[in-house]
Design a protein around this motif. Sequence first.
Motif, short mmCIF file in Angstrom:
data_model
loop_
_atom_site.label_atom_id
_atom_site.label_comp_id
_atom_site.label_asym_id
_atom_site.label_seq_id
_atom_site.Cartn_x
_atom_site.Cartn_y
_atom_site.Cartn_z
N UNK A 47 -4.06 10.52 -7.25
CA UNK A 47 -2.82 9.77 -7.35
C UNK A 47 -1.85 10.36 -6.35
N UNK A 48 -0.60 9.93 -6.40
CA UNK A 48 0.34 10.35 -5.37
C UNK A 48 1.74 10.43 -5.95
N UNK A 49 2.42 11.56 -5.74
CA UNK A 49 3.85 11.58 -5.98
C UNK A 49 4.52 10.70 -4.94
N UNK A 50 5.58 10.00 -5.34
CA UNK A 50 6.25 9.12 -4.39
C UNK A 50 7.75 9.43 -4.32
N UNK A 51 8.44 8.65 -3.52
CA UNK A 51 9.86 8.88 -3.28
C UNK A 51 10.74 8.04 -4.21
N UNK B 95 0.84 -1.19 0.00
CA UNK B 95 0.00 0.00 0.00
C UNK B 95 0.87 1.24 0.00
N UNK B 96 0.33 2.29 -0.59
CA UNK B 96 1.02 3.58 -0.64
C UNK B 96 0.64 4.41 0.58
N UNK B 97 1.64 5.07 1.15
CA UNK B 97 1.40 5.88 2.34
C UNK B 97 2.46 6.98 2.42
N UNK B 98 2.03 8.25 2.40
CA UNK B 98 2.93 9.39 2.54
C UNK B 98 4.13 9.31 1.61
N UNK B 99 3.86 8.99 0.35
CA UNK B 99 4.91 8.99 -0.66
C UNK B 99 5.73 7.72 -0.73
#
Length: 692
Positions: free
Chosen positions: A465-469, A343-347
């Motif tokens: 959607x989400x930008x990630x690291x 799962x995605x969480x805070x980037x």
Amino acid sequence: MCKYRILALEILLALGVTAVIAQETASPNRFTTDHYFELERISNAQISPDGAHIVYVRQQANRMEDKWDSTLWIMNADGSQHRFLAKGANARWASDSKRVLYLADGEPRGTQIFVRWIDADGPATQVTHATEKVADAHWSPDGKTIAFSMFVADKNKWPISLPAEPEGAKWTPAPRVIESLHYRQDQVGFLEDGHIHLFLVAADGGAARELTKGKWSAGAGELRGAVGMDWTPDSKAIVIQANRDANADLEYERSELLVLDAASGSIRDLVTKPGEWGRPAVSPDGKLVAFTGYPQSNKTHSVADLYIVPLAGGEPRKISGDYDRDPLNLRWTADSSGVYFDAEDHGSRNVQLASMTGGVRPITTGVHVMTMDSASKDMVAAGTVTDPDHPAEVVRYSLTHPADMKQLSNVNAGLLTGKKLAKTEEIGFSSSGDAKVQGWMVKPPDFDSAKKYPLILEIHGGPFSMYNVGFNYMWQNFAANDFLVLYVNPRGSTGYGSGFSGAIDHNYPGPDYDDLMAGVDAMVAKGFVDTSRMYVSGCSGGGVLSSWVIGHTDRFAAAAVRCPVIDWLSMAGHTDIPLFTYSFFQKPFWEDPSDWLSHSSVMYAGKVTTPTLLMTGVLDRRTPMPQTEEYYAALKKRGVPVTLLEFAGEYHGTGSKPSNFIRTQLYMMSWFKRYTRSPEGKATPVSATGGQ
């Protein structure tokens, strides 16, 4: 001369003397655009059931044909004997760990299923010979058959009594008959009427047998896409996602789960409560089905929960508790006592475990993007991992002892060798309504906090959607040219819970604009931003917001608005996702157009003074070219400095082809370097002699 060459010539003439200062400086130790062809993309690591081998996809840029080629590579599970396997993608292991299926171009045309014996010499066997695109290939657990999906055309045509065409005549082709709401799709073009159905083919080839029939499609969603499915352990049935409603073409976020008998093709209901249900995964003991989804609502976006339901039938039960993130890539524990997912969480992205008693706990942690692409019978997972300093590579880790993670590939080592990387740092700040927002700044190599740097605010699409690291070549390339980059996950972004993503429900653009501006303010407060050289850019949802930004502030010296939506009324008729578009508003525009107009960037064109570069693919069906052209005409009429770039060969976005990605970068940086901004908010061209 073709219109694209004419357009390019006009741009060069318009640049005039400023073209001298607009070109990127080649560098052997920074990520300039001339290094882009060296990048390899790594994905979809599949570990064999016995845990002995891993097959994964590598994508390399094909300089001659200007595309990305996909190849399959195989290695031992310890990373040894790393070697090329085949051209293709979407590999899946048979339960005997001796065979791999994959998808590749074959005869008579298009994508076909191939099967390769790992320890045998000779070529792979092409097991399908379909005339339509084959997708979603899944082995039966006994290894005897393969289920797959394929489009089946509707044979009903509209006959008319047209006189016979004389021999040798060249009559105009018949019109395209359109009776469905969804008759076009990005990356595809115009769609033929028909449905997606499931088929079975023997693992050693032969005629495929159609399993599902009728005026409905396997799979779900507004567009034709992947079909969620999973076999039962006895190879007798398949749990599938579908929408069999007669009005499915007019329904948004609606699907059900069905159990399909592989021998007879008979179907029984499993989960029919109105809602969006998908990602079915059958437990190893064959008693339960895990799945994700949410009940039907009028929200534009909902965060999915994790459920289980008895395979024999019964009431679904949520097991994810108050965990407020979308579960991805479901994998049962070996004893059927829980479900792993990532799962995605805070980037970031990590693996979690949900138990049958309810509640979720983390299995992996870290500031990275880690996937769980597959798992062996003894719960050893294979996937990829990436962070701001490293492109994705293959990793192996035990789901029961995740600290033992081992990186197995290093295919981008040559690209990284000798390069000075930009450094990425997380920033947090408060916005309107005391919202807590996360973003990141990317600093140029050799960054000096005593200096002032130009800033690019890059806005993500979606908007859900989400930008990630993960490693990002765009950021690295901008920073290599001494731009600061700010990227933010404003409200509407996923990975922060339903309250955060739902903050723009029926209000987009809305508080997300506040978050973006608060991020810029936080950067300016650090003291190393040249406020006369701040720029804004984004594609798709980022195009929505970048066009919105310049209609609401003059603080940016220039903008690059890519593949935008600027007029919601016309968008609803142009796009391949009309239902998604209508979902942003409480009422259709014929009942009340006020919200549609007040959230359309074109209605604020009269306030725009920012020099604007518009960029869209000529084949775009998602945010089609008329959206961009409409905005171009409005800004041109007002006398705002504006240039339109129509990208040849591109659907949604402007960088799917390697050369177009490079063009996108260079055009944007060239445009930004042309303009500076006075303290009064007036954009001023930079002279060739002034330099930067």
